[in-house]
Enzyme design. Structure first.
Site, mmCIF file in Angstrom:
data_model
loop_
_atom_site.group_PDB
_atom_site.id
_atom_site.type_symbol
_atom_site.label_atom_id
_atom_site.label_comp_id
_atom_site.label_asym_id
_atom_site.label_seq_id
_atom_site.Cartn_x
_atom_site.Cartn_y
_atom_site.Cartn_z
ATOM 1 N N ALA A 171 1.240 -1.398 -0.097
ATOM 2 C CA ALA A 171 -0.023 -0.212 -0.002
ATOM 3 C C ALA A 171 1.263 1.394 -0.291
ATOM 4 O O ALA A 171 0.520 2.219 0.415
ATOM 5 C CB ALA A 171 -1.007 0.302 1.197
ATOM 6 N N ARG A 194 -2.226 9.997 -9.701
ATOM 7 C CA ARG A 194 -2.916 10.026 -11.528
ATOM 8 C C ARG A 194 -4.404 10.116 -10.328
ATOM 9 O O ARG A 194 -5.386 10.571 -11.457
ATOM 10 C CB ARG A 194 -2.766 9.067 -11.876
ATOM 11 C CG ARG A 194 -2.461 9.037 -13.155
ATOM 12 C CD ARG A 194 -2.020 7.935 -14.044
ATOM 13 N NE ARG A 194 -1.035 7.089 -13.323
ATOM 14 C CZ ARG A 194 -1.781 5.101 -13.840
ATOM 15 N NH1 ARG A 194 -2.108 5.498 -14.609
ATOM 16 N NH2 ARG A 194 -0.688 4.836 -13.037
ATOM 17 N N GLN A 215 7.901 1.269 3.536
ATOM 18 C CA GLN A 215 8.583 1.294 2.474
ATOM 19 C C GLN A 215 9.113 3.211 2.689
ATOM 20 O O GLN A 215 7.666 3.374 1.547
ATOM 21 C CB GLN A 215 7.495 0.282 1.584
ATOM 22 C CG GLN A 215 9.080 0.175 0.176
ATOM 23 C CD GLN A 215 8.103 0.324 -1.348
ATOM 24 O OE1 GLN A 215 7.206 0.039 -1.136
ATOM 25 N NE2 GLN A 215 9.397 -0.581 -2.107
ATOM 26 N N GLY A 266 10.251 -0.619 -5.869
ATOM 27 C CA GLY A 266 9.392 -1.963 -6.863
ATOM 28 C C GLY A 266 8.576 -3.382 -5.681
ATOM 29 O O GLY A 266 8.630 -2.834 -4.793
ATOM 30 N N ASP A 277 -4.344 -1.528 -4.071
ATOM 31 C CA ASP A 277 -5.131 -0.415 -4.396
ATOM 32 C C ASP A 277 -6.625 -1.217 -5.606
ATOM 33 O O ASP A 277 -6.851 -1.160 -6.625
ATOM 34 C CB ASP A 277 -4.721 0.822 -5.297
ATOM 35 C CG ASP A 277 -3.261 0.397 -5.943
ATOM 36 O OD1 ASP A 277 -3.540 -1.756 -5.734
ATOM 37 O OD2 ASP A 277 -2.632 0.195 -6.285
ATOM 38 N N ARG A 327 -33.649 13.811 12.761
ATOM 39 C CA ARG A 327 -32.334 13.870 12.708
ATOM 40 C C ARG A 327 -31.946 13.287 14.106
ATOM 41 O O ARG A 327 -32.849 12.650 14.692
ATOM 42 C CB ARG A 327 -32.255 15.489 13.045
ATOM 43 C CG ARG A 327 -32.412 15.764 11.636
ATOM 44 C CD ARG A 327 -32.217 18.033 12.436
ATOM 45 N NE ARG A 327 -30.930 17.773 13.201
ATOM 46 C CZ ARG A 327 -31.215 18.891 13.626
ATOM 47 N NH1 ARG A 327 -31.891 20.259 13.630
ATOM 48 N NH2 ARG A 327 -29.977 19.516 14.354
ATOM 49 N N TYR A 361 -41.854 21.886 13.049
ATOM 50 C CA TYR A 361 -40.048 21.892 14.083
ATOM 51 C C TYR A 361 -41.308 20.691 15.381
ATOM 52 O O TYR A 361 -40.824 21.429 16.236
ATOM 53 C CB TYR A 361 -39.295 22.963 13.929
ATOM 54 C CG TYR A 361 -38.355 22.429 14.740
ATOM 55 C CD1 TYR A 361 -37.413 21.370 14.500
ATOM 56 C CD2 TYR A 361 -37.351 22.985 15.255
ATOM 57 C CE1 TYR A 361 -35.600 20.694 15.047
ATOM 58 C CE2 TYR A 361 -36.719 23.170 17.005
ATOM 59 C CZ TYR A 361 -35.595 21.744 16.532
ATOM 60 O OH TYR A 361 -34.614 20.814 16.946
ATOM 61 N N ALA A 413 -50.027 22.046 10.348
ATOM 62 C CA ALA A 413 -48.723 22.948 9.784
ATOM 63 C C ALA A 413 -48.469 24.409 10.427
ATOM 64 O O ALA A 413 -48.810 25.061 11.154
ATOM 65 C CB ALA A 413 -49.685 23.530 8.241
ATOM 66 N N ASN A 458 -37.341 25.492 20.933
ATOM 67 C CA ASN A 458 -36.129 24.601 21.629
ATOM 68 C C ASN A 458 -35.076 25.146 22.403
ATOM 69 O O ASN A 458 -34.215 24.375 23.566
ATOM 70 C CB ASN A 458 -35.923 22.867 21.515
ATOM 71 C CG ASN A 458 -35.289 23.370 19.946
ATOM 72 O OD1 ASN A 458 -35.283 24.222 19.275
ATOM 73 N ND2 ASN A 458 -34.162 22.585 20.057
HETATM 74 C C1 UD1 Z 1 3.568 -5.073 -11.113
HETATM 75 C C2 UD1 Z 1 3.454 -6.458 -11.695
HETATM 76 C C3 UD1 Z 1 3.279 -7.241 -13.044
HETATM 77 C C4 UD1 Z 1 1.669 -6.878 -12.932
HETATM 78 C C5 UD1 Z 1 0.532 -5.519 -12.083
HETATM 79 C C6 UD1 Z 1 -1.422 -6.106 -11.937
HETATM 80 C C7 UD1 Z 1 5.542 -6.366 -10.236
HETATM 81 C C8 UD1 Z 1 7.211 -5.832 -10.893
HETATM 82 N N1 UD1 Z 1 4.824 -6.228 -11.582
HETATM 83 O O1 UD1 Z 1 3.253 -4.459 -12.124
HETATM 84 O O2 UD1 Z 1 3.318 -8.550 -13.542
HETATM 85 O O3 UD1 Z 1 0.699 -7.416 -14.368
HETATM 86 O O4 UD1 Z 1 1.470 -5.352 -11.010
HETATM 87 O O5 UD1 Z 1 -1.165 -5.153 -11.726
HETATM 88 O O6 UD1 Z 1 5.205 -6.030 -9.483
HETATM 89 N N2 UD1 Z 1 3.899 -1.465 -5.041
HETATM 90 C C9 UD1 Z 1 4.564 -0.601 -3.605
HETATM 91 N N3 UD1 Z 1 6.161 -0.224 -3.323
HETATM 92 C C10 UD1 Z 1 6.368 -0.582 -4.211
HETATM 93 C C11 UD1 Z 1 6.016 -0.519 -6.018
HETATM 94 C C12 UD1 Z 1 5.090 -0.850 -6.023
HETATM 95 O O7 UD1 Z 1 4.181 -0.711 -2.938
HETATM 96 O O8 UD1 Z 1 7.780 -0.221 -4.843
HETATM 97 C C13 UD1 Z 1 2.741 -1.041 -4.775
HETATM 98 C C14 UD1 Z 1 1.968 -0.252 -5.472
HETATM 99 O O9 UD1 Z 1 1.515 0.821 -4.771
HETATM 100 C C15 UD1 Z 1 0.817 -1.093 -6.079
HETATM 101 C C16 UD1 Z 1 1.339 -2.025 -6.175
HETATM 102 O O10 UD1 Z 1 2.428 -2.929 -5.742
HETATM 103 O O11 UD1 Z 1 -0.059 -1.020 -5.376
HETATM 104 C C17 UD1 Z 1 1.920 -3.260 -7.652
HETATM 105 O O12 UD1 Z 1 2.785 -1.783 -8.179
HETATM 106 P P1 UD1 Z 1 2.611 -1.246 -9.403
HETATM 107 O O13 UD1 Z 1 3.580 -0.774 -10.151
HETATM 108 O O14 UD1 Z 1 1.200 -1.022 -10.468
HETATM 109 O O15 UD1 Z 1 3.016 -1.894 -10.500
HETATM 110 P P2 UD1 Z 1 2.773 -2.820 -12.135
HETATM 111 O O16 UD1 Z 1 3.827 -2.181 -12.325
HETATM 112 O O17 UD1 Z 1 1.853 -2.534 -12.538
#
Ligand code: UD1
Ligand code: MG
Length: 489
Positions: A42, A48, A106, A111, A135, A364, A397, A411, A417
């Site tokens: 998360a 966006r 994190q 990644g 998400d 209310r 009221y 009416a 109050n």
């Molecule tokens: C990832 C997958 C992909 C898959 C796709 C599905 C990887 C490398 N790729 O790609 O294979 O098809 O999801 O939607 O896993 N997040 C973190 N920390 C990070 C990066 C991401 O918490 O450092 C969370 C994001 O908030 C999100 C989820 O991980 O909820 C996926 O991250 P996102 O960057 O959307 O992954 P994709 O590149 O779409």
């Protein structure tokens, strides 16, 4: 058995509860045979969304997306529940902290693999780890249950889906025997691999100890310079660990949310699922596409709901209740056979059986209506109890009042109050008739069977069984003539 088409609601004896166990079986794991830990990623910022609210706190049906995922997670009875947070972490923790959640920060998003690495110090090596996403809010508990069962203690189970348009997703690569061998991210994929329509949903379940080992060996020498969770698949295969693929029953279960358009799309899917569950339970919805349940709606038999209604908190509708179009009901209990006409707004109220309410009625907090009470158009009731068969049908009221049985409130009647500093109560005993356009200046009591003449301003108690009237006596002047306009000189 009802069909597996929901997002966390239950229909038993015409009851629908978003907090209860979902349809399609009882997704409770046998805790003794499988140790299971869950980590929810998360940390994403959700740029966006263009919002101050962190992405995972954006609501579906009035609840944070992450909260939906937590609810599905808890039905599995995990030994640990670890949320990896990053952007807006304090806000996320403040909104959803609970004793069963451990939080892992994190700080930098390097990644999905890096994200899971942050959770590992909080998880044990026992059993399996299920990876979910804050998400991806509509994932069904049953799907997760099946995935965890497929993984067992020794396999990796991967949730995949076949998409008509796989663009942007990691592709599932299988060998000649249809065994999964790796996941290749779109940005790293050849043209042949990009043609594969089976994609990674991101959700997987893997043995904890093995996962820890694989995560430790991740590298970021790929197109995005990220530590990919997906790389653990090829590592598992190299280690001789079986990777099994599972598919969700519905594509919407694995849809992720990156912007408000996708949030709105999932909101409608979720609402439609809830509406379908109500229909299945025998509730009449004039249009299942035009209802919003942001909480728990419990319906008796033969309930009818017209279009455009919003239900918030916990709402209970008794047998035969009819709700007119465009009503907003929050934390309300309505007794059997009560009819609510269009455009009513009720908040924290309890309504008895056979009531007649609206149109345009407002109840209310603290409103308690007994059997067969009629509250008509432009009547506001607050912190008041109204006993059986009493009526306030137009423009009144009733605040901080105790109203007896068979009372008729005319009416334009108003309980005054509030004196500008304090609130005071009005007591109206049984069988009272309150004439139109009266003001009852509280604290004041109207005795049983009393009548207040129209236009009365009541400042002292009115005795029982008498007419009390405070308006000036009517006179008529014969021979009186209207002023005549003077000619300007
Ligand atoms: C990832 C997958 C992909 C898959 C796709 C599905 C990887 C490398 N790729 O790609 O294979 O098809 O999801 O939607 O896993 N997040 C973190 N920390 C990070 C990066 C991401 O918490 O450092 C969370 C994001 O908030 C999100 C989820 O991980 O909820 C996926 O991250 P996102 O960057 O959307 O992954 P994709 O590149 O779409
Ligand atoms: Mg990414």
């Amino acid at each position: 058995m009802p069909r597996c088409r929901n997002t966390g609601i239950q229909v038993t004896n015409a009851r629908i509860s978003p907090f209860a166990v979902p349809l399609g079986g009882t997704p409770t794991l046998d805790r003794h045979s499988l140790t299971m830990q869950i980590t929810i990623l998360a940390a994403g910022q959700g740029k966006r969304m263009n919002s101050r609210l962190p992405k995972v706190l954006q609501p579906i049906a009035g609840r944070a997306m992450l909260d939906h995922v937590l609810t599905a997670s808890r039905t599995l009875g995990p030994q640990a529940l670890c949320v990896v947070y990053g952007h807006g972490g304090e806000q996320v923790r403040a909104a959803l902290d609970a004793p069963d959640i451990v939080w892992a920060e994190q700080a930098q998003q390097l990644g999905t693999g890096h994200a899971v690495q942050q959770a590992m110090p909080r998880l044990s090596d026992e059993g399996a780890v299920l990876v979910l996403y804050g998400d991806v809010p509509l994932i069904r508990a049953q799907t997760l249950h099946d995935l965890v069962a497929a993984a067992g203690n020794s396999r990796v189970a991967l949730l995949t889906v076949n998409l008509a348009n796989p663009k942007g997703y990691g592709r599932i690569v299988r060998d000649a025997n249809a065994r999964i061998v790796s996941i290749v991210e779109e940005k790293d994929a050849s043209t042949e691999i990009r043609a594969i329509r089976e994609v990674n949903t991101g959700i997987l379940c893997a043995p904890a100890a093995l996962l820890r080992g694989w995560l430790g060996r991740l590298e970021n020498n790929n197109a995005q310079g990220e530590f990919y969770l997906t790389d653990v698949i090829a590592m598992a295969v190299a280690d001789g660990i079986e990777v099994v693929g599972q598919q969700p029953l519905h594509e919407w279960e694995v849809l992720g949310v990156n912007n408000k358009a996708q949030l709105a799309e999932l909101e409608r899917i979720h609402q439609r699922n809830q509406a379908d569950a109500l229909l299945e339970a025998g509730v009449t919805l004039l249009d299942p596409a035009r209802i919003d349940i942001r909480g728990e709606l419990v319906c008796g038999r033969d309930v009818e709901i017209d279009v455009g209604c919003v239900f918030e908190g916990r709402v209970e509708l008794g047998d035969g209740v009819k709700i007119g179009a465009h009503c907003v009901l929050k934390n309300v209990k309505i007794g059997a056979d009560t009819r609510v006409a269009p455009f009513c707004h009720f908040d924290d109220a309890e309504i008895g059986v056979a009531g007649v309410l609206g149109p345009y009625a407002r109840l209310r907090p603290g409103t308690l209506l007994a059997e067969d009470v009629h509250i008509g158009n432009f009547v506001e009731v607050k912190n008041s109890q109204i006993a059986a068969h009493s009526k306030a049908n137009h423009l009144a009221y009733v605040g901080d009042a105790t109203v007896g049985s068979r009372v008729n409130i005319g009416a334009g009647a108003i309980t005054c109050n509030y004196d500008g500093a304090n609130k005071h109560r009005t007591v109206i005993e049984d069988d009272v008739f309150i004439g139109s356009d009266t003001q009852l200046v509280a604290p004041v009591r109207v005795g049983k069977g009393a009548t207040l003449g129209a236009g009365t301003t009541l400042t002292q108690d009115a005795p029982a069984d008498s007419l009390t009237i405070s308006r000036a006596r009517q006179i008529s002047l014969s021979g009186w003539s209207r002023p005549v306009k003077q000619k300007k000189t």
